[in-house]
Write an enzyme that holds these catalytic residues in place. Structure first.
Site, PDB file in Angstrom:
ATOM      1  N   LYS A  51      -3.177  30.901  17.259  1.00  0.00           N
ATOM      2  CA  LYS A  51      -2.041  30.564  16.389  1.00  0.00           C
ATOM      3  C   LYS A  51      -1.176  31.806  16.193  1.00  0.00           C
ATOM      4  CE  LYS A  51      -4.359  27.096  13.417  1.00  0.00           C
ATOM      5  NZ  LYS A  51      -3.518  25.918  13.704  1.00  0.00           N
ATOM      6  N   ARG A  63     -11.409  18.059  15.282  1.00  0.00           N
ATOM      7  CA  ARG A  63     -11.880  16.744  15.714  1.00  0.00           C
ATOM      8  C   ARG A  63     -13.180  16.841  16.517  1.00  0.00           C
ATOM      9  NH1 ARG A  63      -6.349  15.634  18.553  1.00  0.00           N
ATOM     10  NH2 ARG A  63      -5.763  16.976  16.804  1.00  0.00           N
TER      11      ARG A  63
HETATM   12  N1  BES Z   1      -6.389  23.334  11.092  1.00  0.00           N
HETATM   13  C1  BES Z   1      -5.317  22.871  11.885  1.00  0.00           C
HETATM   14  C2  BES Z   1      -4.414  21.879  11.149  1.00  0.00           C
HETATM   15  C3  BES Z   1      -3.603  22.433  10.003  1.00  0.00           C
HETATM   16  C4  BES Z   1      -2.324  22.887  10.233  1.00  0.00           C
HETATM   17  C5  BES Z   1      -4.093  22.421   8.723  1.00  0.00           C
HETATM   18  C6  BES Z   1      -1.562  23.357   9.190  1.00  0.00           C
HETATM   19  C7  BES Z   1      -3.332  22.894   7.679  1.00  0.00           C
HETATM   20  C8  BES Z   1      -2.066  23.363   7.909  1.00  0.00           C
HETATM   21  C9  BES Z   1      -5.845  22.162  13.126  1.00  0.00           C
HETATM   22  O1  BES Z   1      -7.043  22.620  13.622  1.00  0.00           O
HETATM   23  C10 BES Z   1      -4.832  22.344  14.198  1.00  0.00           C
HETATM   24  O2  BES Z   1      -4.607  23.443  14.584  1.00  0.00           O
HETATM   25  N2  BES Z   1      -4.267  21.225  14.661  1.00  0.00           N
HETATM   26  C11 BES Z   1      -3.297  21.249  15.705  1.00  0.00           C
HETATM   27  C12 BES Z   1      -3.610  20.105  16.618  1.00  0.00           C
HETATM   28  C13 BES Z   1      -2.853  20.135  17.911  1.00  0.00           C
HETATM   29  C14 BES Z   1      -3.253  21.329  18.731  1.00  0.00           C
HETATM   30  C15 BES Z   1      -3.116  18.863  18.668  1.00  0.00           C
HETATM   31  C16 BES Z   1      -1.926  21.072  15.075  1.00  0.00           C
HETATM   32  O3  BES Z   1      -1.808  20.346  14.076  1.00  0.00           O
HETATM   33  O4  BES Z   1      -0.981  21.688  15.552  1.00  0.00           O
HETATM   34 MN    MN Z   2      -6.787  24.266  14.944  1.00  0.00          MN
END
Ligand code: BES
Ligand code: MN
Ligand code: ZN
Length: 492
Positions: free
Chosen positions: A271, A345
């Protein structure tokens, strides 16, 4: 989590300093709520006008969310906006929290005895006032040099003794919320899978629950390929925690599954720095289910409740799982990892298929799963996706009773097509549009057909940039009150 004792008192705790009273709206006219005539006239004699008159002069309003601080006869008086005079439990909870937080802010560095008098009579409304007042005192204690701040040594809440049981339940619930907040707020260098599991054990000590912790060896033996892949990049190995509350005469079995990614760096799909800053909150789902089962056990609910928390740290390293890796999950299905940042997931899938073996009557998972859900519903509303509408309604009712905003989203059939893989049974993620919905479609693949299942995406409400109402800044404990309300309904 060190909430002050809260006592129900039969009449206005006039000597309390600070004292929280209300301002409500009666068809456009603001009216003072919770003060006795004697108190109002003593106040008017001293200051020349009644507290509500002064409140309005100083910019106070009956509007929910507004508070005003006045000098009092024996200490400060805080007026908190209740909205319409016909006060709902939800508005009562919010107003009590706002009043108590403002009271503590105005108390400087003193240790104070807080009085709350808001004319709550119905047990449900008194309980909401108690819950709000307690939640309004929450503060995460800084690591290092102690910060000077006001502390409530006690709270006296005006209300009938008939509400005592409801208030006791509110206290247990508020403590569970604050336990979850503390876990979420603890930085990820201190709270990681092993220490989180230990802390859960500690928090459940003395309760008649069974705690089982699977370490990395047990996870390998059990074939938990999702949890192991996500945790594989970290020097801190993953854990699966199972907590069972199984009382005699249980009315059914509720299984709660929580995402416990103690830090989500994104893994090899790293990230950007700014998005990582709050990712210690990515274990909020696990915190919610562990705190909720603690409350259920303390309340002695006649319902079997099992909490399953999948704990892993998602880090990039030479041992991290790669985009394009194929994982064999606990259920036996294979998954092509298309993005190591879609890690939640994978952890949940293993926990869901493990939980479903115990044949619960209802399976609920809760997770900070997708940024897409936060974009769709904002920072205060959680997303709900479910196997069927009757199950969704059960969750919506529980959330409404708890006063936690929740909104149902669909799982359109084409989402399943987005997850087709050439090299495995499933891809872990689909395209960006509808990412919250594909995530739910993915999870559903790990729930047996016909089993009632609901998925709560708390990516938005798990964290608050600033405090509002009963919600604290930082980790909020989102979902705890909904899960406790759900268990209370199912136990009836
Ligand atoms: N933990 C994150 C989701 C999240 C984002 C929680 C912002 C709280 C605030 C999750 O693991 C994630 O990174 N999801 C990705 C999924 C994508 C790669 C399909 C997302 O939401 O961008
Ligand atoms: Mn994530
Ligand atoms: Zn995550």
């Amino acid at each position: 989590m060190n909430l002050p004792p809260l006592t129900l008192v039969p009449s206005l705790p006039a000597q309390a300093d600070p004292l929280v009273l209300g301002l409500a709206d009666a068809a456009g006219t603001p009216v003072l709520v919770g003060a006795s005539d004697a108190f109002s006239s003593a106040f008017a004699e001293r200051f020349g006008a009644a507290p509500d008159v002064w409140a309005l002069r100083l910019g106070g309003a009956a509007k929910p969310g507004t508070t005003v601080v006045l000098p009092g006869v024996s200490g400060a008086v805080v007026l908190t906006g209740l909205g319409d005079v016909d006060v709902t439990p939800d508005r009562m909870r919010r107003a009590a929290a706002n009043g108590v937080r403002r009271a503590l802010e105005s108390a400087g560095e003193r240790t104070v005895s807080v009085g709350v008098s808001l004319d709550a009579v119905e047990p449900e409304v008194v309980a909401a006032a108690a819950e709000g007042a307690l939640l309004g005192t929450y503060r995460y204690v800084k690591h290092g040099t102690p910060q000077p701040a006001a502390t409530a040594s006690r709270i006296d809440l005006a209300g009938p003794s008939a509400a005592a049981d409801a208030v006791a339940t509110a206290r247990v619930t508020a403590e569970a919320v604050c336990l979850a907040r503390d876990w979420v707020n603890t930085p990820a260098n201190l709270l990681y899978p092993e220490t989180f599991a230990e802390s859960a054990r500690e928090a459940l000590k003395g309760l008649r629950v069974d705690v089982e912790v699977l370490d990395e060896r047990a996870l390998a033996k059990g074939g938990f390929g999702g949890v192991l892949a996500v945790g594989g990049g970290s020097a801190r190995p993953p854990r699966l925690v199972k907590v069972t509350w199984s009382p005699r005469g249980a009315r059914g079995h509720l299984a709660l599954v929580g995402k416990g990614v103690t830090f989500d760096s994104g893994g090899l799909n790293l990230k950007p720095g700014d998005s990582m800053l709050t990712m210690k909150d990515d274990m909020s789902g696990a915190a919610a289910v562990l705190a909720a089962v603690r409350a259920v056990a303390q309340l002695g609910l006649r319902l079997r409740v099992t909490a399953y928390a999948g704990l892993a740290e998602n880090m990039p390293s030479g041992t991290a799982f790669r985009p394009s890796d194929v994982l064999t999950m606990h259920s036996g299905k294979t998954v092509e990892n298309v993005n190591s940042d879609a890690e939640g997931r994978l952890v949940l899938a293993d926990a869901l298929s493990w939980a479903s073996r115990d044949k619960p009557d209802l399976l609920v998972d809760i997770a900070t799963l997708t940024g897409a859900c936060q974009i769709a519903l904002g920072d205060r509303t959680a997303g709900l996706m479910a196997s069927d509408d009757a199950t969704a309604d059960t969750l919506l009712d529980a959330a409404e009773a708890a006063g936690e905003p929740l909104w149902q989203l669909p799982i359109p059939e084409e989402m399943v097509e987005h997850l087709r893989s050439e090299v495995a049974d499933l891809k872990s993620a689909g395209p960006r549009p509808g990412a919250a919905l594909t995530a739910a479609a993915f999870l559903r693949e790990f729930v047996p057909a016909g089993m009632p299942w609901a998925h709560l995406d708390i990516a938005g409400p798990a964290w608050a940039e600033k405090a509002y109402d009963h919600v604290a800044k930082g980790g909020t404990g989102a979902g705890v009150r909904t899960l406790v309300a759900l268990a209370r309904t199912l136990a009836r």
